[in-house]
Design an enzyme around this catalytic site. Structure first.
Site, short mmCIF file in Angstrom:
data_model
loop_
_atom_site.label_atom_id
_atom_site.label_comp_id
_atom_site.label_asym_id
_atom_site.label_seq_id
_atom_site.Cartn_x
_atom_site.Cartn_y
_atom_site.Cartn_z
N ASP A 27 0.86 -1.18 0.00
CA ASP A 27 0.00 0.00 0.00
C ASP A 27 0.89 1.23 0.00
O ASP A 27 1.99 1.21 0.58
CB ASP A 27 -0.92 0.01 1.22
CG ASP A 27 -1.84 1.23 1.21
OD1 ASP A 27 -2.74 1.29 0.36
OD2 ASP A 27 -1.63 2.14 2.05
N GLU B 95 0.90 5.56 0.61
CA GLU B 95 0.25 6.82 0.96
C GLU B 95 0.92 7.89 0.13
O GLU B 95 2.15 7.87 -0.06
CB GLU B 95 0.38 7.12 2.46
CG GLU B 95 -0.22 6.06 3.36
CD GLU B 95 -1.71 5.84 3.13
OE1 GLU B 95 -2.40 6.79 2.69
OE2 GLU B 95 -2.19 4.71 3.36
N HIS C 110 -5.40 4.04 6.98
CA HIS C 110 -4.74 4.94 6.03
C HIS C 110 -3.26 5.13 6.35
O HIS C 110 -2.69 6.17 6.00
CB HIS C 110 -5.46 6.30 5.97
CG HIS C 110 -6.85 6.22 5.42
ND1 HIS C 110 -7.11 5.92 4.11
CD2 HIS C 110 -8.05 6.37 6.03
CE1 HIS C 110 -8.42 5.91 3.91
NE2 HIS C 110 -9.02 6.18 5.06
N ASP D 191 -2.56 -0.92 6.42
CA ASP D 191 -3.47 -1.20 5.31
C ASP D 191 -3.01 -2.42 4.52
O ASP D 191 -3.83 -3.21 4.05
CB ASP D 191 -3.58 0.02 4.40
CG ASP D 191 -4.45 1.12 5.00
OD1 ASP D 191 -4.81 1.00 6.18
OD2 ASP D 191 -4.76 2.09 4.28
#
Length: 569
Positions: free
Chosen positions: A26, A28, A167, A172
């Protein structure tokens, strides 16, 4: 051939899911538009057979401010990433962590889009891994009655994931691992047990594709050319590959998404395979089959690669003409008519040849001078101001340039270019420089191709990467025979056998001695690859001594100048 419901054999199933290594990751980021920068955090979990093999987590300095709404969503602030490494340092470590694994992400196109942009921006090759999107997989498995949302938080709650997504990248990614495992348990009863079947299952696959996948069963896992044939035995499509069975099978899976090709698969009744010794032979055979059959579903059949040539007309005051069929002394080949016309214009301007299309009598010319004559750029033979004898040096200069016996027109073009630069007409000078570079490259390519096509027989060898050799017997710019000597096999007896069984090729007309321009060009590119060696040649292979070889430094400077201008703009 398999029927519509036949089960695939074990070796056709591919990699079992329990033996597949997944890297669930994942990102960000600072926003929604992928770019080389903008990643603030990477988290990844490597799993295989339900077991965690390792984790990867780091904050990343995005090289830009983090918008307030992103800070509120992720909790990642500018202060947190201030001392974090930039993506240029993090990327090679992540690529090493994920090497050889299948990438998995929730909304994978978003995350892989950022990674691909970062690779492109910082000079790393994108490894082209298999990618599984858990959003897409969930939409295939779960209906709206099963879940009101396909968000990661909703799926994690539905499947009772051990980690609650928040998040942040690693958390995640951990939640996505649990979602992935739950989804794989749901697709197992549907017959999805291997990685290949999972990739096949993700997109929609037409019934025709699934029903006809057995058409590839008889093909070997060797390089070659394949032909899809229709109801009347007509050739629908021709392709080339390093593995016939694997490539043809891909047409019957979800990895094939092209509408036209799916339509073609629906019409196909069988697939023929032609085994080839190596990739070069397969590429040459593909060219010949495309030319012979003009398959309806090959784009190159509708838009074949046309070759154009620049020739001197046969008249008292010759001019340059762009034609499709070359004759001796033609310059080319060019990939488009526009490119050939541009080269002809540059060459005419530099040599002093006329550009008008009227036929001019050498005895009693009766034309009127054009604007170019008034500007001093044409000798106006149409009005009797220039005799055929006075015009001849321009024709000779062009003939000598094409034949590799001199470069007078190029020197004149460079002199004109220098005059424009001294007069500070920089934009015009830059345009002329680029046009001259096109002409120089065209002449250099023509000399190389002509030199190759002139050789009655040439034998070359390329390493196969496994301490063996791939051979090509080339006669007058055409592939006459191909073969291999695997590791441990004496190569010269193989060469002798290939030469003895090679196709007979007689020299034809034109600058390429009858060879198709595209085939000769393909052979030239193969011969000039690093590692390729000449085994024997009937006559020396050499470019003209008075050709454009001395212009290589000028070409490199011109290319550098053009690149700098593009960056500046």
């Amino acid at each position: 051939m398999h029927g519509a419901h036949d089960q695939l054999t074990f070796d056709e199933l591919g990699t079992p899911l329990r033996d597949t290594t997944f890297v669930v990751f994942d990102l960000e980021t600072t926003g929604t538009k992928p770019g080389p920068d903008g990643i603030t955090e990477i988290g990844a979990v490597k799993v295989r057979g339900g077991q965690v093999l390792g984790e990867f987590a780091t904050l990343v300095n995005p090289g830009m401010p983090i918008p307030p709404q992103i800070v509120a969503l992720t909790g990642i602030t500018g202060a947190m990433v201030y001392d974090a490494p930039p993506i240029a340092q993090v990327l090679p470590a992540f690529l090493e962590f994920a090497a050889g694994a299948v990438l998995v992400a929730h909304n994978a196109p978003f995350d892989t889009g950022f990674l691909r942009a970062a690779c492109a921006g910082y000079g790393y090759a994108w490894p082209k891994p298999a990618v599984v999107c858990t959003v897409r997989l969930a939409r295939r498995v779960l209906s709206r009655q099963d879940t009101p949302s396909y968000r990661l938080s909703a799926l994690a709650a539905l499947f009772g994931a051990k980690t609650t997504p928040n998040h942040r990248a690693l958390e995640d990614a951990r939640a996505t691992v649990d979602v992935l495992h739950a989804l794989l348990e749901l697709v197992g009863p549907l017959g999805v047990h291997s990685l290949e079947e999972l990739i096949d299952y993700l997109p929609e696959v037409t019934p025709e594709q699934r029903r006809k996948r057995g058409m590839a069963a008889h093909l070997p896992e060797l390089p070659g050319v394949y032909l899809f044939r229709g109801p009347n035995d007509e050739v629908l499509y021709v392709g080339t590959t390093s593995n016939l069975r694997r490539r043809v099978r891909s047409y019957f899976t979800g990895s094939e998404s092209r509408g036209r090709i799916r339509e073609m698969v629906g019409l196909a009744q069988r697939v023929d395979g032609i085994e080839c010794s190596h990739a070069l032979e397969a590429q040459i055979r593909e060219l010949r089959l495309l030319a012979a059959h003009r398959p309806a579903y090959n784009r190159r059949s509708k838009n074949p690669r046309k070759s154009w040539w620049v020739v001197l007309t046969d008249e008292a005051f010759p001019r340059l003409s762009v034609v499709r069929v070359p004759k001796d002394g033609a310059l080319g080949p060019f990939g488009s008519q526009a490119m050939a016309k541009l080269a002809a214009d540059v060459l005419a301007s530099a040599s002093g040849l006329r550009t008008c299309t009227q036929r001019i009598s050498a005895v009693a010319p009766s034309g009127r001078p054009c604007a170019l004559a008034e500007l001093g750029r044409c000798g106006a033979p149409c009005a009797g101001r220039q005799t055929a004898e006075a015009y001849f040096p321009s024709v000779q200069a062009v003939t000598q340039l094409i034949g590799g016996e001199g470069t007078v027109p190029l020197e004149e073009a460079r002199r004109q270019l220098d005059e424009l630069a001294r007069a500070q007409h920089y934009e015009q000078a830059a345009r002329r420089r680029d046009e001259l570079a096109i002409l120089v490259r065209a002449v250099a390519k023509a000399h190389r191709l002509t030199a190759l096509a002139a050789i009655p027989e040439l034998v070359a060898a390329a390493p196969d990467g496994k301490r063996g050799w791939e051979f090509a017997v080339i006669r007058h710019g055409r592939l006459a025979s191909a073969g291999v000597a695997r590791r441990g096999v004496p190569p010269m007896p193989v060469v002798d056998a290939l030469v003895a069984s090679a196709e007979t090729v007689t020299a034809g007309p034109g600058p390429l001695f009858g060879a198709p321009a595209e085939e000769a060009g393909l052979l030239l590119r193969w011969l000039t690859r690093p590692g390729v060696r000449l085994v024997r040649t009937a006559i020396p292979w050499a470019e003209p001594a008075r050709g454009v070889g001395g212009w290589q430094d000028w070409l490199e400077r011109a290319a550098t100048a053009t690149a700098l201008e593009q960056v500046a703009s």
